[in-house]
Design a protein around this motif. Structure first.
Motif, PDB file in Angstrom:
ATOM      1  N   GLU A 162       0.602  -1.275   0.341  1.00  0.00           N
ATOM      2  CA  GLU A 162       0.017  -0.149   0.003  1.00  0.00           C
ATOM      3  C   GLU A 162       0.815   1.419  -0.201  1.00  0.00           C
ATOM      4  OE1 GLU A 162      -3.662   1.853   2.615  1.00  0.00           O
ATOM      5  OE2 GLU A 162      -2.101   0.781   3.743  1.00  0.00           O
TER       6      GLU A 162
ATOM      7  N   ILE B 263       0.764   5.877   0.243  1.00  0.00           N
ATOM      8  CA  ILE B 263       0.119   6.657   0.945  1.00  0.00           C
ATOM      9  C   ILE B 263       1.302   7.780  -0.082  1.00  0.00           C
ATOM     10  CG2 ILE B 263      -0.935   8.136   2.599  1.00  0.00           C
ATOM     11  CD1 ILE B 263       0.252   4.171   3.152  1.00  0.00           C
TER      12      ILE B 263
ATOM     13  N   ARG C  84      -4.159   6.672  -1.051  1.00  0.00           N
ATOM     14  CA  ARG C  84      -4.172   6.062  -0.536  1.00  0.00           C
ATOM     15  C   ARG C  84      -4.145   4.789  -2.243  1.00  0.00           C
ATOM     16  NH1 ARG C  84      -3.284   4.757   4.560  1.00  0.00           N
ATOM     17  NH2 ARG C  84      -3.358   6.277   6.431  1.00  0.00           N
TER      18      ARG C  84
ATOM     19  N   THR D  40       4.566   3.982   2.837  1.00  0.00           N
ATOM     20  CA  THR D  40       3.866   2.424   2.121  1.00  0.00           C
ATOM     21  C   THR D  40       3.707   2.073   3.712  1.00  0.00           C
ATOM     22  OG1 THR D  40       6.124   1.700   2.434  1.00  0.00           O
ATOM     23  CG2 THR D  40       5.372   2.661   0.936  1.00  0.00           C
TER      24      THR D  40
END
Length: 303
Positions: A175, A177, A186, A259
């Motif tokens: 993920e 950000i 995100r 992340t």
């Protein structure tokens, strides 16, 4: 062109072709209209010390011979000085030289030192660390942190790509950000390219990036997991329009990047940081000897 009266050459002879090509480089530079003081460095631990000693002499031109990692690790020494950078590409990918349009063979690169013009360019920054071309999150740091050094020296780009294939099989998306607070974006990601230059791993991946744009480009391969990353790399190598299908791009002078989970960051091929970080641009902070710039499309357009 600025008149060059003094020049110094610093070569990392531990880079893939550095030892073999050092004498060839010195021979090619013997025809330059100025003397070049050679400084071969066979122990990478002594590069910083050598740079401090050489820069204390305030040369008009400082020629760095090595790969992207060598150039990026030493480029901080030129910030805030009048010394012009010269690039002698002796690495595997030579992405910074490609971005500048410098020939990859020694004779061509030396000819740029003879006939080129100083060009003022930006540097990227990861927190307080300057870099020349591109930082990355994802598969690239995994490759850079694990690839055997002698593999690159013995087998060059083909060996590097083979190792990359092995590491790719072990890689998992993460993920990303971008930004902070309520405005943070995100998204799933397989690779993040924090770019000052267009090339990464010797391939043109971030065509929006310009060395004098005054902004950092963050390109995210975000869709379709590892399949999307393979498609993006393949389309980029072939120059296909579909290379943009799986990417999201951010333009800014400064961006906060995190992340989940925290991940290492490779800076021009060397793993030197970990998320979260602030990526920013340092506009016009050094000059580099470069070939004449081609006219950009916007300049060619007629009213």
């Amino acid at each position: 062109m600025d008149r060059i009266r003094s020049a110094a050459l610093v070569v990392n002879t531990q880079s893939r072709t550095g030892q073999d090509q050092f004498e060839q480089a010195c021979a090619a530079m013997s025809g330059l209209p100025f003397d070049v003081a050679p400084n071969p460095v066979d122990d990478p631990a002594k590069l910083q010390e050598t740079m401090k000693r050489v820069m204390a002499e305030k040369p008009d031109l400082l020629i760095l011979g090595g790969g992207d990692g060598t150039i990026s690790s030493l480029i901080d020494h030129l910030v805030g000085t009048d010394t012009i950078l010269g690039v002698l590409p002796l690495g595997t990918a030579n992405s910074f030289a490609r971005t500048l349009g410098i020939p990859l063979e020694i004779e061509g690169a030396v000819d740029v030192l003879r006939t080129g013009t100083p060009r003022r360019i930006d540097l990227g920054m990861v927190d307080d660390d300057y870099f020349a071309n591109c930082a990355a999150i994802g598969i690239s740091p995994q490759i850079a942190s694990t690839v055997p050094h002698k593999l690159k020296r013995w087998f060059g780009r083909a060996g590097y790509l083979g190792w990359a294939t092995l590491q790719f099989a072990r890689f998992r998306p993460f993920e990303l950000i971008v930004g902070e607070g309520a405005d943070a974006k995100r998204m799933p990601a397989t690779e993040v390219r924090i770019s000052n230059g267009r090339f990464h791993g010797g391939v043109e991946l971030v065509e929006e990036a310009q060395l004098d744009s005054g902004e950092i480009i963050v390109q995210v391969v975000s869709r379709n997991g590892r399949r999307g990353l393979i498609r993006n790399w393949g389309a980029s190598v072939l120059g296909l329009e579909s290379r943009r299908d799986d990417t999201v791009t951010f333009h800014a002078r400064e961006l906060r990047i995190a992340t989940n989970p925290p991940l290492p960051i490779s800076i021009d091929g060397e793993v030197l940081a970990e998320t979260p970080i602030t990526a920013r641009i340092a506009a016009g902070v050094i000059r580099v000897m470069a070939p004449p710039q081609p006219e950009r499309a916007s300049q060619k357009a007629q009213p």
